[in-house]
Design a protein around this motif. Structure first.
Motif, PDB file in Angstrom:
ATOM      1  N   PHE A 144       0.857  -1.188   0.000  1.00 13.14           N
ATOM      2  CA  PHE A 144       0.000   0.000   0.000  1.00 13.14           C
ATOM      3  C   PHE A 144       0.892   1.236   0.000  1.00 13.14           C
ATOM      4  N   GLU A 145       0.647   2.148  -0.944  1.00 16.87           N
ATOM      5  CA  GLU A 145       1.466   3.352  -1.070  1.00 16.87           C
ATOM      6  C   GLU A 145       0.756   4.617  -0.617  1.00 16.87           C
ATOM      7  N   GLY A 146      -0.568   4.605  -0.640  1.00 10.13           N
ATOM      8  CA  GLY A 146      -1.276   5.802  -0.201  1.00 10.13           C
ATOM      9  C   GLY A 146      -2.583   5.994  -0.945  1.00 10.13           C
ATOM     10  N   ILE A 147      -3.198   7.144  -0.696  1.00 13.04           N
ATOM     11  CA  ILE A 147      -4.498   7.488  -1.257  1.00 13.04           C
ATOM     12  C   ILE A 147      -4.350   8.702  -2.173  1.00 13.04           C
ATOM     13  N   LEU A 148      -4.851   8.576  -3.394  1.00  9.72           N
ATOM     14  CA  LEU A 148      -4.983   9.732  -4.281  1.00  9.72           C
ATOM     15  C   LEU A 148      -6.362  10.308  -4.011  1.00  9.72           C
ATOM     16  N   ARG A 149      -6.395  11.480  -3.396  1.00 13.44           N
ATOM     17  CA  ARG A 149      -7.662  12.091  -3.011  1.00 13.44           C
ATOM     18  C   ARG A 149      -8.329  12.742  -4.212  1.00 13.44           C
ATOM     19  N   LYS A 150      -9.658  12.611  -4.272  1.00  8.52           N
ATOM     20  CA  LYS A 150     -10.445  13.174  -5.372  1.00  8.52           C
ATOM     21  C   LYS A 150      -9.759  12.867  -6.703  1.00  8.52           C
ATOM     22  N   HIS A 151      -9.493  11.597  -6.921  1.00 13.29           N
ATOM     23  CA  HIS A 151      -8.687  11.153  -8.057  1.00 13.29           C
ATOM     24  C   HIS A 151      -9.454  11.124  -9.369  1.00 13.29           C
ATOM     25  N   LYS A 152     -10.677  10.587  -9.350  1.00 14.95           N
ATOM     26  CA  LYS A 152     -11.484  10.507 -10.568  1.00 14.95           C
ATOM     27  C   LYS A 152     -12.898  10.105 -10.187  1.00 14.95           C
ATOM     28  N   PHE A 153     -13.757   9.965 -11.195  1.00 14.50           N
ATOM     29  CA  PHE A 153     -15.121   9.526 -10.925  1.00 14.50           C
ATOM     30  C   PHE A 153     -15.138   8.024 -10.684  1.00 14.50           C
ATOM     31  N   GLY A 154     -15.929   7.613  -9.728  1.00  9.40           N
ATOM     32  CA  GLY A 154     -16.131   6.198  -9.454  1.00  9.40           C
ATOM     33  C   GLY A 154     -17.201   5.628 -10.361  1.00  9.40           C
ATOM     34  N   ALA A 155     -17.414   4.326 -10.262  1.00  4.63           N
ATOM     35  CA  ALA A 155     -18.410   3.644 -11.087  1.00  4.63           C
ATOM     36  C   ALA A 155     -19.807   4.217 -10.893  1.00  4.63           C
ATOM     37  N   ASP A 156     -20.074   4.750  -9.692  1.00  5.68           N
ATOM     38  CA  ASP A 156     -21.393   5.307  -9.386  1.00  5.68           C
ATOM     39  C   ASP A 156     -21.497   6.784  -9.748  1.00  5.68           C
ATOM     40  N   GLY A 157     -20.445   7.357 -10.345  1.00  2.00           N
ATOM     41  CA  GLY A 157     -20.458   8.762 -10.734  1.00  2.00           C
ATOM     42  C   GLY A 157     -19.960   9.708  -9.662  1.00  2.00           C
ATOM     43  N   ALA A 158     -19.800   9.223  -8.435  1.00  2.00           N
ATOM     44  CA  ALA A 158     -19.285  10.062  -7.351  1.00  2.00           C
ATOM     45  C   ALA A 158     -17.778  10.265  -7.534  1.00  2.00           C
ATOM     46  N   ILE A 159     -17.272  11.360  -7.012  1.00  2.00           N
ATOM     47  CA  ILE A 159     -15.827  11.581  -7.030  1.00  2.00           C
ATOM     48  C   ILE A 159     -15.202  10.588  -6.054  1.00  2.00           C
ATOM     49  N   ARG A 160     -14.228   9.856  -6.554  1.00  2.00           N
ATOM     50  CA  ARG A 160     -13.637   8.798  -5.736  1.00  2.00           C
ATOM     51  C   ARG A 160     -12.212   9.128  -5.334  1.00  2.00           C
ATOM     52  N   ASP A 161     -11.826   8.577  -4.197  1.00  2.00           N
ATOM     53  CA  ASP A 161     -10.434   8.526  -3.786  1.00  2.00           C
ATOM     54  C   ASP A 161      -9.924   7.157  -4.229  1.00  2.00           C
ATOM     55  N   SER A 162      -8.656   7.084  -4.644  1.00  2.00           N
ATOM     56  CA  SER A 162      -8.085   5.829  -5.117  1.00  2.00           C
ATOM     57  C   SER A 162      -6.971   5.367  -4.197  1.00  2.00           C
ATOM     58  N   ALA A 163      -7.062   4.118  -3.763  1.00  2.00           N
ATOM     59  CA  ALA A 163      -5.985   3.489  -2.989  1.00  2.00           C
ATOM     60  C   ALA A 163      -4.961   2.957  -3.981  1.00  2.00           C
ATOM     61  N   VAL A 164      -3.686   3.290  -3.762  1.00  2.00           N
ATOM     62  CA  VAL A 164      -2.608   2.908  -4.671  1.00  2.00           C
ATOM     63  C   VAL A 164      -1.737   1.845  -4.009  1.00  2.00           C
TER      64      VAL A 164
END
Length: 185
Positions: A144-164
């Motif tokens: 686990f390297e970290g979280i990209l905050r407000k990275h892109k849209f999720g499958a549900d259309g919400a703004i998602r954070d991405s775990a890297v």
């Protein structure tokens, strides 16, 4: 083609469209994954997008346990000059959930990445809300390297954070041994 006793990863082609449309016909798949495949035409568009991308290698996943195609996965953002890629866009029909299929898929892809292509780094990302995917990534030994905050849209259309997460070439021998232990238990 990448293959072992459990799965066969076939380079994706338009002739996979009908089988992938059939495998994709379960709403649970698409709760955290996109783009959704609802028809053979959607599957054809999904495949064509992968074929047109210059920095991707997509695979249709054939389960030898079920004797049918059960999903798809890919390398993307392949940077051959450096030797890195992301591994993802993986989706599986629920018949393959909690089976050895996904672990075998990742194992074959990592062997290809580190032992054939001689990559230095593989990166894997997941929506932070996608606990099933995150557990699967952690289970295979990715760091686990970290979280990209407000990275892109999720499958549900919400703004998602991405775990890297990542696996690098120096770690591959230990990760490989770890996955092989998982596969034999």
């Amino acid at each position: 083609m990448l293959e072992n006793d459990v799965v066969r990863l076939e380079p994706i082609a338009l002739h996979h469209a009908q089988a992938l449309a059939k495998a994709a016909d379960d709403d649970r798949i698409w709760e955290m994954t996109q783009p959704r495949i609802r028809s053979v035409e959607d599957a054809q568009a999904y495949i064509q997008f992968a074929l047109d991308a210059q920095d991707q290698q997509a695979y249709a996943i054939f389960s030898k346990l079920h004797n049918e195609f059960v999903g798809a996965t890919r390398f993307y953002t392949i940077e051959t000059s450096f030797g890195s890629a992301e591994m993802g866009y993986t989706w599986l029909n629920p018949v393959a959930w909690r089976t050895p299929i996904n672990t075998n898929v990742k194992y074959l892809m990592m062997i290809d990445a580190f032992e054939v292509r001689h990559f230095k780094r593989l990166q894997i990302m997941a929506d932070t809300r996608n606990t099933r995917s995150r557990r699967a990534i952690e289970r295979i030994g990715a760091t686990f390297e970290g979280i990209l905050r407000k990275h892109k849209f999720g499958a549900d259309g919400a703004i998602r954070d991405s775990a890297v997460y990542s696996v690098v070439d120096d770690e591959w021998p230990q990760v490989k041994t770890h996955i092989e232990r998982l596969l034999t238990h």
